[in-house]
Design a protein around this motif. Structure first.
Motif, PDB file in Angstrom:
ATOM      1  N   ASN A   1      -9.348   1.425  -5.643  1.00 43.39           N
ATOM      2  CA  ASN A   1      -9.398   0.952  -7.025  1.00 43.39           C
ATOM      3  C   ASN A   1     -10.797   1.192  -7.606  1.00 43.39           C
ATOM      4  N   ALA A   2     -11.028   0.751  -8.844  1.00 41.69           N
ATOM      5  CA  ALA A   2     -12.255   1.071  -9.575  1.00 41.69           C
ATOM      6  C   ALA A   2     -13.531   0.602  -8.883  1.00 41.69           C
ATOM      7  N   ASP A   3     -13.539  -0.575  -8.272  1.00 35.14           N
ATOM      8  CA  ASP A   3     -14.772  -1.025  -7.621  1.00 35.14           C
ATOM      9  C   ASP A   3     -14.778  -0.754  -6.112  1.00 35.14           C
ATOM     10  N   GLY A   4     -13.745  -0.061  -5.619  1.00 40.57           N
ATOM     11  CA  GLY A   4     -13.693   0.324  -4.208  1.00 40.57           C
ATOM     12  C   GLY A   4     -13.338  -0.796  -3.257  1.00 40.57           C
ATOM     13  N   SER A   5     -12.952  -1.957  -3.806  1.00 34.95           N
ATOM     14  CA  SER A   5     -12.690  -3.116  -2.948  1.00 34.95           C
ATOM     15  C   SER A   5     -11.246  -3.206  -2.455  1.00 34.95           C
ATOM     16  N   LEU A   6     -10.355  -2.390  -3.060  1.00 34.22           N
ATOM     17  CA  LEU A   6      -8.941  -2.502  -2.713  1.00 34.22           C
ATOM     18  C   LEU A   6      -8.382  -1.133  -2.343  1.00 34.22           C
ATOM     19  N   ILE A   7      -7.779  -1.045  -1.166  1.00 28.18           N
ATOM     20  CA  ILE A   7      -7.104   0.175  -0.739  1.00 28.18           C
ATOM     21  C   ILE A   7      -5.719   0.183  -1.372  1.00 28.18           C
ATOM     22  N   LEU A   8      -5.469   1.206  -2.188  1.00 30.75           N
ATOM     23  CA  LEU A   8      -4.193   1.316  -2.887  1.00 30.75           C
ATOM     24  C   LEU A   8      -3.192   2.198  -2.144  1.00 30.75           C
ATOM     25  N   GLY A   9      -3.716   3.101  -1.314  1.00 34.19           N
ATOM     26  CA  GLY A   9      -2.855   4.002  -0.570  1.00 34.19           C
ATOM     27  C   GLY A   9      -3.635   4.740   0.487  1.00 34.19           C
ATOM     28  N   LYS A  10      -2.904   5.292   1.458  1.00 35.05           N
ATOM     29  CA  LYS A  10      -3.546   6.008   2.558  1.00 35.05           C
ATOM     30  C   LYS A  10      -2.572   7.039   3.097  1.00 35.05           C
ATOM     31  N   GLY A  11      -3.113   8.171   3.528  1.00 36.60           N
ATOM     32  CA  GLY A  11      -2.296   9.205   4.146  1.00 36.60           C
ATOM     33  C   GLY A  11      -3.173  10.095   5.012  1.00 36.60           C
TER      34      GLY A  11
ATOM     35  N   PHE B   1      -7.570  14.708   8.842  1.00 37.23           N
ATOM     36  CA  PHE B   1      -8.148  14.148   7.631  1.00 37.23           C
ATOM     37  C   PHE B   1      -7.332  12.930   7.239  1.00 37.23           C
ATOM     38  N   THR B   2      -8.019  11.825   6.956  1.00 39.44           N
ATOM     39  CA  THR B   2      -7.410  10.638   6.389  1.00 39.44           C
ATOM     40  C   THR B   2      -7.933  10.506   4.966  1.00 39.44           C
ATOM     41  N   VAL B   3      -7.025  10.321   4.025  1.00 39.41           N
ATOM     42  CA  VAL B   3      -7.390  10.155   2.615  1.00 39.41           C
ATOM     43  C   VAL B   3      -6.979   8.752   2.190  1.00 39.41           C
ATOM     44  N   THR B   4      -7.915   8.048   1.568  1.00 38.13           N
ATOM     45  CA  THR B   4      -7.688   6.680   1.123  1.00 38.13           C
ATOM     46  C   THR B   4      -7.889   6.602  -0.386  1.00 38.13           C
ATOM     47  N   ALA B   5      -6.915   6.046  -1.095  1.00 42.35           N
ATOM     48  CA  ALA B   5      -7.009   5.827  -2.537  1.00 42.35           C
ATOM     49  C   ALA B   5      -7.578   4.429  -2.769  1.00 42.35           C
TER      50      ALA B   5
ATOM     51  N   MET C   1       0.848  -1.176   0.000  1.00 36.57           N
ATOM     52  CA  MET C   1       0.000   0.000   0.000  1.00 36.57           C
ATOM     53  C   MET C   1       0.894   1.240   0.000  1.00 36.57           C
ATOM     54  N   ALA C   2       0.539   2.185  -0.848  1.00 32.11           N
ATOM     55  CA  ALA C   2       1.309   3.427  -0.961  1.00 32.11           C
ATOM     56  C   ALA C   2       0.998   4.360   0.204  1.00 32.11           C
ATOM     57  N   SER C   3       1.984   5.152   0.567  1.00 38.61           N
ATOM     58  CA  SER C   3       1.811   6.180   1.589  1.00 38.61           C
ATOM     59  C   SER C   3       1.561   7.512   0.878  1.00 38.61           C
ATOM     60  N   LEU C   4       0.342   8.027   0.992  1.00 40.87           N
ATOM     61  CA  LEU C   4      -0.011   9.286   0.355  1.00 40.87           C
ATOM     62  C   LEU C   4       0.500  10.452   1.184  1.00 40.87           C
ATOM     63  N   ASP C   5       0.998  11.477   0.511  1.00 43.37           N
ATOM     64  CA  ASP C   5       1.349  12.727   1.177  1.00 43.37           C
ATOM     65  C   ASP C   5       0.137  13.642   1.062  1.00 43.37           C
TER      66      ASP C   5
ATOM     67  N   ASN D   1       1.856  11.126  -4.426  1.00 43.52           N
ATOM     68  CA  ASN D   1       2.132   9.679  -4.334  1.00 43.52           C
ATOM     69  C   ASN D   1       0.871   8.842  -4.516  1.00 43.52           C
ATOM     70  N   ILE D   2      -0.078   9.352  -5.306  1.00 49.16           N
ATOM     71  CA  ILE D   2      -1.314   8.613  -5.568  1.00 49.16           C
ATOM     72  C   ILE D   2      -1.005   7.510  -6.586  1.00 49.16           C
ATOM     73  N   PRO D   3      -1.328   6.257  -6.273  1.00 49.97           N
ATOM     74  CA  PRO D   3      -1.047   5.157  -7.199  1.00 49.97           C
ATOM     75  C   PRO D   3      -1.786   5.315  -8.535  1.00 49.97           C
ATOM     76  N   ALA D   4      -1.179   4.812  -9.591  1.00 43.82           N
ATOM     77  CA  ALA D   4      -1.715   4.963 -10.952  1.00 43.82           C
ATOM     78  C   ALA D   4      -3.107   4.345 -11.121  1.00 43.82           C
TER      79      ALA D   4
END
Length: 108
Positions: free
Chosen positions: A89-99, A83-87, A1-5, A27-30
């Motif tokens: 995927n398309a169907d919302g089932s996978l957390i790709l990053g958080k900061g 504030f917590t921000v979570t990235a 999981m990516a660490s978002l700034d 640092n938002i994943p592609a």
């Protein structure tokens, strides 16, 4: 999981406003399709401020008012808000990053 700034700016935010502040997120994943935002008052963590979800357009800058929520409304003095921000995927089932970022309101 990516660490978002994550950074945000209270500029233009009035007490008890429902308009979200402006954010800059890097640092938002592609593969990110949406961003979920949640705010917690660290001085009164049981109060539900909620947050919002937006479609991710590829920009690191999220304008003020991108989502509605229960804005900062401390009864007296200043409170610390996170504030917590979570990235997601398309169907919302996978957390790709958080900061997260924490700031006082009103700003000290």
């Amino acid at each position: 999981m990516a660490s978002l700034d994550v950074s945000f700016d209270w500029h233009g935010t009035s007490a008890c406003s429902t308009k979200s502040p402006a954010f800059v997120i890097s640092n938002i994943p592609a593969d990110t399709a949406s961003l979920r935002f949640k705010m917690v008052d660290l001085d009164v963590p049981t109060y539900n401020h909620g947050g919002g979800m937006i479609d991710y357009s590829g920009s690191s800058e999220i304008p003020a008012g991108a989502f509605s929520y229960k804005g900062p409304c401390p009864p007296s003095g200043s409170h610390d808000y996170r504030f917590t921000v979570t990235a997601l995927n398309a169907d919302g089932s996978l957390i790709l990053g958080k900061g997260e970022e924490t700031q006082a309101f009103p700003p000290k």
